[in-house]
Design an enzyme around this catalytic site. Structure first.
Site, PDB file in Angstrom:
ATOM      1  N   MET A   1     -11.637  -6.829   8.547  1.00  0.00           N
ATOM      2  CA  MET A   1     -12.522  -6.219   7.588  1.00  0.00           C
ATOM      3  C   MET A   1     -12.906  -7.164   6.469  1.00  0.00           C
ATOM      4  O   MET A   1     -13.050  -6.758   5.357  1.00  0.00           O
ATOM      5  CB  MET A   1     -11.911  -4.954   7.030  1.00  0.00           C
ATOM      6  CG  MET A   1     -10.586  -5.151   6.354  1.00  0.00           C
ATOM      7  SD  MET A   1      -9.926  -3.577   5.938  1.00  0.00           S
ATOM      8  CE  MET A   1      -9.232  -3.964   4.389  1.00  0.00           C
ATOM      9  N   PRO A   2     -13.071  -8.410   6.777  1.00  0.00           N
ATOM     10  CA  PRO A   2     -13.434  -9.323   5.695  1.00  0.00           C
ATOM     11  C   PRO A   2     -14.883  -9.146   5.237  1.00  0.00           C
ATOM     12  O   PRO A   2     -15.756  -8.757   6.002  1.00  0.00           O
ATOM     13  CB  PRO A   2     -13.241 -10.703   6.326  1.00  0.00           C
ATOM     14  CG  PRO A   2     -13.368 -10.483   7.776  1.00  0.00           C
ATOM     15  CD  PRO A   2     -12.895  -9.089   8.049  1.00  0.00           C
ATOM     16  N   PHE A   3     -15.079  -9.393   3.953  1.00  0.00           N
ATOM     17  CA  PHE A   3     -16.414  -9.447   3.363  1.00  0.00           C
ATOM     18  C   PHE A   3     -16.574 -10.867   2.841  1.00  0.00           C
ATOM     19  O   PHE A   3     -15.774 -11.330   2.032  1.00  0.00           O
ATOM     20  CB  PHE A   3     -16.558  -8.432   2.232  1.00  0.00           C
ATOM     21  CG  PHE A   3     -17.890  -8.489   1.557  1.00  0.00           C
ATOM     22  CD1 PHE A   3     -19.033  -8.091   2.222  1.00  0.00           C
ATOM     23  CD2 PHE A   3     -18.007  -8.953   0.258  1.00  0.00           C
ATOM     24  CE1 PHE A   3     -20.273  -8.149   1.599  1.00  0.00           C
ATOM     25  CE2 PHE A   3     -19.236  -9.016  -0.367  1.00  0.00           C
ATOM     26  CZ  PHE A   3     -20.366  -8.614   0.301  1.00  0.00           C
ATOM     27  N   THR A  73     -13.116 -11.817   1.007  1.00  0.00           N
ATOM     28  CA  THR A  73     -12.296 -10.694   0.575  1.00  0.00           C
ATOM     29  C   THR A  73     -11.777 -10.021   1.832  1.00  0.00           C
ATOM     30  O   THR A  73     -12.556  -9.698   2.738  1.00  0.00           O
ATOM     31  CB  THR A  73     -13.122  -9.706  -0.277  1.00  0.00           C
ATOM     32  OG1 THR A  73     -13.711 -10.415  -1.377  1.00  0.00           O
ATOM     33  CG2 THR A  73     -12.257  -8.581  -0.804  1.00  0.00           C
TER      34      THR A  73
END
Length: 134
Positions: A1-3, A73
């Site tokens: 789930m990286p941004f 993130t």
């Protein structure tokens, strides 16, 4: 789930180069952090010269105007060793696939808890997934 947020000097990279950088970052995330294909969220920011400031030699790393800041993130919990492998893999891939010097790959990982993510619909999906797994 990286941004992922990538910042760069706007005149240095063209649209097709940015697409290559995006694919390469995703490849490193998949290889080192087991990120699924559909978990793909990246934002690119080209900056005017006056908006893009950096030290050319901090910690004896010789940087050029090809510098890319990659802020990721992601959920917390990965080991230091895994993170170090990711840094090495990302720098090597960006050099091999995109021609970006390893010295110009600046990475910051920002770890956060599952409760800090909503992927839409006003729902913290990762909390719900985590609760179902338990």
């Amino acid at each position: 789930m990286p941004f992922i947020r990538v910042s760069y000097l706007e005149e240095h990279y063209r649209e097709e180069q940015l697409a290559g950088i995006a694919r390469t970052i995703m490849t490193a995330l998949q290889e080192e952090f087991d990120v699924p294909d559909e978990d793909y969220f990246q934002v690119y920011h080209g900056h005017k010269r006056g908006e893009f400031q950096y030290s050319r030699n901090y910690l004896q790393v010789s940087r050029s105007d090809g510098l890319v800041f990659v802020q990721i993130t992601l959920a917390s919990g990965r080991s230091t060793e895994k993170k170090q492998r990711f840094y090495r893999e990302l720098a090597a891939l960006l050099q091999a696939e995109c021609g970006i010097r390893e010295e110009d790959v600046f990475v910051v990982l920002v770890e956060t808890g599952l409760e800090n993510w909503s992927f839409g619909n006003g729902v913290a999906q990762m909390i719900e997934i985590d609760e179902r797994i338990r």
